[in-house]
Write a protein that holds these residues in place. Structure first.
Motif, mmCIF file in Angstrom:
data_model
loop_
_atom_site.group_PDB
_atom_site.id
_atom_site.type_symbol
_atom_site.label_atom_id
_atom_site.label_comp_id
_atom_site.label_asym_id
_atom_site.label_seq_id
_atom_site.Cartn_x
_atom_site.Cartn_y
_atom_site.Cartn_z
ATOM 1 N N GLU A 1 1.862 4.224 -2.792
ATOM 2 C CA GLU A 1 1.062 5.493 -2.139
ATOM 3 C C GLU A 1 2.136 7.003 -2.912
ATOM 4 O O GLU A 1 2.239 7.694 -3.526
ATOM 5 N N GLU A 2 3.344 6.312 -2.716
ATOM 6 C CA GLU A 2 4.517 6.601 -2.866
ATOM 7 C C GLU A 2 5.258 6.795 -4.262
ATOM 8 O O GLU A 2 5.384 8.005 -4.980
ATOM 9 N N GLY A 3 4.606 5.811 -5.097
ATOM 10 C CA GLY A 3 4.809 5.677 -6.343
ATOM 11 C C GLY A 3 3.719 7.300 -7.056
ATOM 12 O O GLY A 3 4.331 7.616 -8.289
ATOM 13 N N GLN B 1 11.810 10.959 8.467
ATOM 14 C CA GLN B 1 12.262 10.984 7.157
ATOM 15 C C GLN B 1 10.831 11.659 6.668
ATOM 16 O O GLN B 1 10.922 12.505 5.802
ATOM 17 N N GLU B 2 9.657 10.593 7.093
ATOM 18 C CA GLU B 2 8.271 10.600 6.365
ATOM 19 C C GLU B 2 7.924 12.414 7.126
ATOM 20 O O GLU B 2 7.522 13.207 6.294
ATOM 21 N N LEU B 3 8.726 12.783 7.981
ATOM 22 C CA LEU B 3 7.936 13.744 8.212
ATOM 23 C C LEU B 3 8.815 14.993 7.703
ATOM 24 O O LEU B 3 8.527 16.205 6.877
ATOM 25 N N ASP C 1 -0.240 13.281 2.118
ATOM 26 C CA ASP C 1 0.310 12.134 2.345
ATOM 27 C C ASP C 1 1.262 11.222 3.260
ATOM 28 O O ASP C 1 1.660 10.392 3.545
ATOM 29 N N GLU C 2 2.052 12.458 3.138
ATOM 30 C CA GLU C 2 4.038 12.043 3.503
ATOM 31 C C GLU C 2 3.203 12.194 5.030
ATOM 32 O O GLU C 2 4.258 11.708 6.309
ATOM 33 N N ASN C 3 2.152 13.108 6.023
ATOM 34 C CA ASN C 3 2.430 12.782 6.815
ATOM 35 C C ASN C 3 0.932 12.044 7.914
ATOM 36 O O ASN C 3 1.529 11.700 8.322
ATOM 37 N N LEU C 4 0.417 10.598 6.493
ATOM 38 C CA LEU C 4 0.235 10.229 7.360
ATOM 39 C C LEU C 4 0.667 8.698 7.081
ATOM 40 O O LEU C 4 1.327 7.785 7.906
ATOM 41 N N HIS C 5 1.676 8.793 6.411
ATOM 42 C CA HIS C 5 2.696 7.555 6.603
ATOM 43 C C HIS C 5 4.191 8.317 7.816
ATOM 44 O O HIS C 5 4.314 7.234 7.999
ATOM 45 N N MET C 6 4.291 9.029 8.333
ATOM 46 C CA MET C 6 5.066 9.380 9.390
ATOM 47 C C MET C 6 3.730 8.941 10.618
ATOM 48 O O MET C 6 4.765 8.405 11.258
ATOM 49 N N ARG D 1 0.644 -1.015 -0.396
ATOM 50 C CA ARG D 1 0.477 0.228 -0.447
ATOM 51 C C ARG D 1 1.257 0.908 -0.500
ATOM 52 O O ARG D 1 1.040 2.226 -1.179
ATOM 53 N N TRP D 2 1.977 1.570 0.921
ATOM 54 C CA TRP D 2 2.935 2.268 1.425
ATOM 55 C C TRP D 2 3.532 2.859 -0.127
ATOM 56 O O TRP D 2 3.620 3.739 -1.110
ATOM 57 N N THR D 3 3.906 1.335 -1.093
ATOM 58 C CA THR D 3 4.774 2.088 -1.934
ATOM 59 C C THR D 3 3.621 2.247 -3.031
ATOM 60 O O THR D 3 3.999 3.303 -4.093
HETATM 61 FE FE LIG Z 1 5.889 8.634 2.130
#
Ligand SMILES: [Fe+2]
Ligand SMILES: [Fe+2]
Length: 311
Positions: free
Chosen positions: A107-109, A160-162, A190-195, A103-105
């Motif tokens: 989203e990052e894509g 790193q995500e933050l 998105d990055e915030n949710l990953h963090m 899922r993360w991959t």
């Molecule tokens: Fe991210």
């Protein structure tokens, strides 16, 4: 010291937390589409096969620093296959862990796709130089300094995500282009949710294995580097971005490291062993060092700005 967990034990212990976090993430993550953010009709053919016009610096009035920041942020997103490889090795492909990895991959894509489309349509960067940069950067791959250690990896990605969120957000503002700002703001969300995902996971590790996790946090803060460090000319670009206020040591300390440490309540946790306490004392020292570095950097930047200001 409290029981030292093996990687396998920790993966198992955290499995339920991953599942819970994954469900929470799926509820809060809003679906979005890269094409919505691209002003397609602003685009023109390039030279070569399409017989259009070659790229020229005058195609957009974006500043050099904003261009550098866009390139750094895009190349960082582009290196996704290597990051996927790193986290797939550590997290594995079993059950909730594997579901998150994929899922993360995905989203990052989306981030790299959207940024590249935007930058090409608006002719913000030289497409030939960009592609050559990408080939070089991806050719080197990326190896995490923490790939053998689950807790250290979780601590690293929390920061790193933050950091990436801050960098995207400030790059967006710095472009002076409301459409770019809108896209980078969307990516930053998105990055915030990953963090949040990783931060919550590490918080659970802190409950399960406090001493081990405290040591991991300290080691990661001590050696933190952005994943784009291997980008050609990264050091110069990173300095330019710092001077412009897109990502500097002050932001790194106050807006990235400190809030995450606060969330984990690292300076309030009780019942640490001697080793855990030692790691925490070291961490407090690192935060003081970062403060000194930030003050020094701000002084230098002020001097530089005063020198460059029109008389
Ligand atoms: Fe991210
Ligand atoms: Fe991303």
């Amino acid at each position: 010291m409290s029981k030292a967990f093996t990687q396998e034990e920790l993966l198992r212990e955290l499995e339920q937390v991953v599942e819970g976090e994954l469900n929470r993430h799926e509820k809060v993550a809003r679906e979005w589409f890269p094409h919505d953010y691209i002003p397609w009709s602003d685009g023109r053919n390039f030279d070569g096969l399409m017989g259009g016009e070659p790229w020229s610096e005058s195609d957009s009035d974006i500043s050099d620093v904003a261009r550098s920041a866009l390139i750094v942020n895009l190349l960082t997103e582009d290196n996704l296959p290597s990051y996927h490889h790193e986290i797939a090795i550590i997290f594995g492909r079993e059950a909730a862990w594997g579901e998150w990895v994929h899922r993360w991959t995905a989203e990052e894509g989306r981030h790299g796709i959207a940024m590249r489309d935007y930058m090409m349509v608006k002719r913000l960067v030289d497409p030939v130089a960009l592609e050559r940069f990408r080939m070089r950067h991806m050719g080197e791959g990326y190896q995490s300094a923490h790939s053998a250690d689950l807790v250290r990896s979780l601590a690293y990605v929390s920061f790193q995500e933050l950091a990436t969120r801050v960098s995207h957000r400030n790059t967006g503002k710095f472009t002076d282009d409301p459409m770019a700002d809108q896209l980078l703001g969307r990516i930053a969300a998105d990055e915030n949710l990953h963090m949040i995902f990783y931060r919550n996971l590490l918080n659970a590790a802190l409950q399960i294995a406090p001493d081990q996790t405290m040591r991991a946090i300290t080691d990661v803060v001590k050696t933190f580097e952005m994943p784009g460090t291997g980008i050609p000319g990264f050091q110069r670009k990173a300095v330019e971005m710092a001077v412009a206020g897109i990502y500097d040591i002050r932001q790194h300390r106050d807006d990235v490291v400190a809030p995450v440490l606060r969330f984990w309540k690292v300076f309030e946790i009780e019942g640490l062993s001697e080793q855990g306490e030692q790691a925490r004392t070291e961490l407090a020292g690192l935060m003081e060092d970062l403060e000194k570095q930030a003050l020094r950097f701000e002084d230098k930047r002020d001097m530089l700005k005063a020198r460059m200001a029109p008389r």
